[in-house]
Design an enzyme around this catalytic site. Sequence first.
Site, PDB file in Angstrom:
ATOM      1  N   ARG A  15       0.869  -1.184   0.000  1.00  0.00           N
ATOM      2  CA  ARG A  15       0.000   0.000   0.000  1.00  0.00           C
ATOM      3  C   ARG A  15       0.907   1.235   0.000  1.00  0.00           C
ATOM      4  NH1 ARG A  15       2.360   1.809   3.698  1.00  0.00           N
ATOM      5  NH2 ARG A  15       0.817   3.449   3.826  1.00  0.00           N
ATOM      6  N   GLY A  16       0.290   2.402  -0.069  1.00  0.00           N
ATOM      7  CA  GLY A  16       1.081   3.622  -0.246  1.00  0.00           C
ATOM      8  C   GLY A  16       1.180   3.886  -1.740  1.00  0.00           C
ATOM      9  N   ALA A  17       0.924   5.143  -2.128  1.00  0.00           N
ATOM     10  CA  ALA A  17       0.774   5.448  -3.555  1.00  0.00           C
ATOM     11  C   ALA A  17       1.964   4.995  -4.428  1.00  0.00           C
ATOM     12  CB  ALA A  17       0.497   6.949  -3.719  1.00  0.00           C
ATOM     13  N   GLN A  22      -2.182   2.476   9.990  1.00  0.00           N
ATOM     14  CA  GLN A  22      -0.884   2.494   9.289  1.00  0.00           C
ATOM     15  C   GLN A  22       0.164   3.310  10.047  1.00  0.00           C
ATOM     16  OE1 GLN A  22      -3.849   3.078   7.837  1.00  0.00           O
ATOM     17  NE2 GLN A  22      -3.859   2.606   5.662  1.00  0.00           N
ATOM     18  N   ASP A  50      -1.910  10.836  -1.977  1.00  0.00           N
ATOM     19  CA  ASP A  50      -2.242   9.819  -2.982  1.00  0.00           C
ATOM     20  C   ASP A  50      -2.543  10.438  -4.336  1.00  0.00           C
ATOM     21  OD1 ASP A  50      -3.028   8.637  -0.217  1.00  0.00           O
ATOM     22  OD2 ASP A  50      -2.606   6.972  -1.586  1.00  0.00           O
ATOM     23  N   ASN A  76      -5.361  12.733   0.556  1.00  0.00           N
ATOM     24  CA  ASN A  76      -4.516  11.809   1.339  1.00  0.00           C
ATOM     25  C   ASN A  76      -5.407  11.046   2.316  1.00  0.00           C
ATOM     26  OD1 ASN A  76      -1.906  10.739   2.033  1.00  0.00           O
ATOM     27  ND2 ASN A  76      -2.003  11.901   3.934  1.00  0.00           N
TER      28      ASN A  76
END
Length: 357
Positions: free
Chosen positions: A51-53, A199, A240, A250
Amino acid sequence: MKIANKEYRTIWFKNNVVKIIDQTKLPHQFIIKDLKTIKDAIKAIKIMEVRGAPLIGATAAYGLVLSIIENNDQSFLKKSAEDLISSRPTAINLKWAVDRMMSKLLGVNSEKILEIAVKEANEICEEDIKFCENIGLNGLKIIEEIYNKKKDKVNILTHCNAGWLATINWGTATSPIYHAHKKGIPLHVWVDETRPRNQGANLTSYELNEENIPNTIIADNTGGILMQRGEVDMCIVGTDRTLSSGDVCNKVGTYLKALAAYDNKIPFYVALPSSTIDWDIKNAKDIPIEERNSDELSHIEGIDENNEIKKVLIYPNKSKAKNLAFDITPAKYVTGLITEKGICEASSEGLKKLFKK
Ligand code: MRU
């Protein structure tokens, strides 16, 4: 960056297999997982093993490599690209990476296609590392300035995980922090827990611990009072999707933190590589906001006394819950955008000066 004193990247390609760190198991278990098919890659993005852009962009790029290994056929490749793009709608890096890969792969019918795909996916990763490193060097100047004025520990608040685990290495929001720490600037990070998936607690605090950076987890609603008490010198978050207007999408909760920072005159920075800029959407209302399963709110996961991961229900079982994963912070609340090319105002003029689009 390091885990148990060993250097890792979040994703790598070896012997026709994509290797990832399964982020759904962190911080309690460190598991390296193999992705062997396009379905594996799509599932890893959907269930947030990655995950994470920037990292989901890189996973999509390697997903197309896996698609070619599985079936070197252009219509299969096109379908893989579509399925990847729809696997998580908000982070623009996903579409950016797929479009970049497809511009090299469409119409290539020779055996060379695999070599081209691997090369491009590797380049996407190398470029992200370089960009994140530059974000760190640019953001370091802001932290240095605060330290030179304050002559005491710099307190930085961050939301969600825009750390190295969300990218390939360094992170976006954490890169200036890692660079400042390496330079010997005393700092401390307030880590928003970031419900519902935590997260911040599970990933940001974990990765900061592994790099020996002092940090404290706070409930998402605590930032406001800390700011009022003068215990936050600056905020840095990731994004994001940032519009050419400077509006920032975000992890949900970012907007409320930006409002509190604005009210308390605390600088609120957003760190991003240019792959996170959406030059097309003009109105923030048109950004697709991912709505995830309400189970993420109603249940919580942790380890029990036998070190086993357990999931438990924490809501009344008849209650409904709504789980919007992202929100939008209007540009007026953003002090600046920290990019690989420098720091700019969160506005179309600011972005144009750096990127000349
Ligand atoms: O839902 P997630 O964990 O993928 O959300 C991640 C974030 O919101 C990050 O802040 C963003 O992707 C930037 S990552 C450098």
